[in-house]
Design a protein around this motif. Sequence first.
Motif, PDB file in Angstrom:
ATOM      1  N   LEU A 172       0.832  -1.201   0.000  1.00  0.00           N
ATOM      2  CA  LEU A 172       0.000   0.000   0.000  1.00  0.00           C
ATOM      3  C   LEU A 172       0.869   1.254   0.000  1.00  0.00           C
ATOM      4  O   LEU A 172       0.590   2.213  -0.738  1.00  0.00           O
ATOM      5  CB  LEU A 172      -0.924  -0.005   1.212  1.00  0.00           C
ATOM      6  N   LYS A 173       1.922   1.252   0.787  1.00  0.00           N
ATOM      7  CA  LYS A 173       2.819   2.406   0.842  1.00  0.00           C
ATOM      8  C   LYS A 173       3.483   2.638  -0.512  1.00  0.00           C
ATOM      9  O   LYS A 173       3.617   3.778  -0.966  1.00  0.00           O
ATOM     10  CB  LYS A 173       3.878   2.181   1.916  1.00  0.00           C
ATOM     11  N   GLU A 174       3.869   1.556  -1.181  1.00  0.00           N
ATOM     12  CA  GLU A 174       4.500   1.651  -2.494  1.00  0.00           C
ATOM     13  C   GLU A 174       3.559   2.273  -3.519  1.00  0.00           C
ATOM     14  O   GLU A 174       3.951   3.153  -4.294  1.00  0.00           O
ATOM     15  CB  GLU A 174       4.938   0.258  -2.945  1.00  0.00           C
ATOM     16  N   VAL A 175       2.296   1.814  -3.532  1.00  0.00           N
ATOM     17  CA  VAL A 175       1.315   2.352  -4.470  1.00  0.00           C
ATOM     18  C   VAL A 175       1.037   3.821  -4.174  1.00  0.00           C
ATOM     19  O   VAL A 175       0.959   4.656  -5.086  1.00  0.00           O
ATOM     20  CB  VAL A 175       0.011   1.531  -4.414  1.00  0.00           C
ATOM     21  N   LEU A 176       0.894   4.155  -2.883  1.00  0.00           N
ATOM     22  CA  LEU A 176       0.631   5.537  -2.491  1.00  0.00           C
ATOM     23  C   LEU A 176       1.760   6.468  -2.907  1.00  0.00           C
ATOM     24  O   LEU A 176       1.519   7.565  -3.438  1.00  0.00           O
ATOM     25  CB  LEU A 176       0.430   5.617  -0.975  1.00  0.00           C
ATOM     26  N   GLU A 177       2.986   6.043  -2.687  1.00  0.00           N
ATOM     27  CA  GLU A 177       4.129   6.874  -3.053  1.00  0.00           C
ATOM     28  C   GLU A 177       4.184   7.100  -4.553  1.00  0.00           C
ATOM     29  O   GLU A 177       4.527   8.194  -5.016  1.00  0.00           O
ATOM     30  CB  GLU A 177       5.422   6.224  -2.552  1.00  0.00           C
ATOM     31  N   ASN A 178       3.846   6.070  -5.318  1.00  0.00           N
ATOM     32  CA  ASN A 178       3.838   6.210  -6.770  1.00  0.00           C
ATOM     33  C   ASN A 178       2.773   7.209  -7.226  1.00  0.00           C
ATOM     34  O   ASN A 178       3.031   8.063  -8.085  1.00  0.00           O
ATOM     35  CB  ASN A 178       3.604   4.849  -7.424  1.00  0.00           C
ATOM     36  N   LEU A 179       1.571   7.117  -6.642  1.00  0.00           N
ATOM     37  CA  LEU A 179       0.501   8.050  -7.010  1.00  0.00           C
ATOM     38  C   LEU A 179       0.859   9.483  -6.626  1.00  0.00           C
ATOM     39  O   LEU A 179       0.595  10.424  -7.383  1.00  0.00           O
ATOM     40  CB  LEU A 179      -0.804   7.640  -6.329  1.00  0.00           C
ATOM     41  N   LYS A 180       1.474   9.646  -5.473  1.00  0.00           N
ATOM     42  CA  LYS A 180       1.865  10.993  -5.030  1.00  0.00           C
ATOM     43  C   LYS A 180       2.951  11.566  -5.932  1.00  0.00           C
ATOM     44  O   LYS A 180       2.959  12.769  -6.221  1.00  0.00           O
ATOM     45  CB  LYS A 180       2.335  10.950  -3.583  1.00  0.00           C
ATOM     46  N   LEU A 181       3.854  10.714  -6.399  1.00  0.00           N
ATOM     47  CA  LEU A 181       4.898  11.169  -7.318  1.00  0.00           C
ATOM     48  C   LEU A 181       4.298  11.585  -8.655  1.00  0.00           C
ATOM     49  O   LEU A 181       4.673  12.622  -9.224  1.00  0.00           O
ATOM     50  CB  LEU A 181       5.930  10.059  -7.514  1.00  0.00           C
ATOM     51  N   LEU A 182       3.351  10.784  -9.169  1.00  0.00           N
ATOM     52  CA  LEU A 182       2.674  11.140 -10.414  1.00  0.00           C
ATOM     53  C   LEU A 182       1.932  12.464 -10.263  1.00  0.00           C
ATOM     54  O   LEU A 182       1.972  13.323 -11.159  1.00  0.00           O
ATOM     55  CB  LEU A 182       1.692  10.027 -10.804  1.00  0.00           C
ATOM     56  N   HIS A 183       1.268  12.638  -9.124  1.00  0.00           N
ATOM     57  CA  HIS A 183       0.527  13.862  -8.851  1.00  0.00           C
ATOM     58  C   HIS A 183       1.469  15.066  -8.815  1.00  0.00           C
ATOM     59  O   HIS A 183       1.189  16.128  -9.395  1.00  0.00           O
ATOM     60  CB  HIS A 183      -0.215  13.722  -7.523  1.00  0.00           C
TER      61      HIS A 183
END
Length: 267
Positions: A101-112
């Motif tokens: 979950l942390k990995e997915v969240l970090e990826n979405l935040k980076l894309l954002h």
Amino acid sequence: MNQAAEAIPQQTSSETLLLYEQPLNERMRTFLRLEFLYDQLCYHGEQSSGWSSRGSIASLLDVVAILSRGDIRGDVLKELERQIFLLDRLQETDEIDEVRLKEVLENLKLLHQKLISVGPKYLQDLRDNEFLNAIRHRSSIPGGTCAFDLPEYSHWLRQSYERRSNDIGLWIETVRPLCESVIGLLWLLRNSKKSINQIATKGVFQHSMPRDIQSLLVRVRLPIDLGLYPEISGGHHRFSIRFMKWEKGELRPTQTIDDVNFELTVC
């Protein structure tokens, strides 16, 4: 409204199933088209021939045309923010894979973050590029980008692969944050539901969804050796699938009369 599945069939990792997808609203149609064009753009960009450089330019111009319609960047930013909010809340849930979950969240935040940084006028340099504009204007004419119509384009295509690759790479960077954000959101959507084994009686399957749940994407997997493909039509609340046989190019496809076992995912 009857529509064929828009996504090109792709083999799954098992090499025994074919995957078809059908969007259920206009935004999802836009997202799938952008994903398709971006994949095509990146593929051609890695090939050294002049014909592949032509393919890259054609895909790039199509991407820019789609992104120029409405505020797609704003829509993607809102969806990224919504998904980040939902996943943040999941961190309080028991029996959750916290590392994943942390990995997915970090990826979405980076894309954002990357999409925020490009600003609302991120397409302006491509729109103002006279070289690309000349190609775009001639592309509406069959054969309109051949050598005598666009000698500058023909000259560029004769440059070294390194030169062409550098130019294409620079142009891709303009649309990369938006396209990669779309791909990230599609990945999240596709992995949000599990597939269910279904049977299409005499080649037909109909499905209704609860009105309080917004469904965005239908995914159909079926064995490659059946020689069938699905025609999917419908909207937010219901859809139907007809499994078709294609035999020869000069004959119209016909619906199979056999029962068809397939995997269905409604995202």
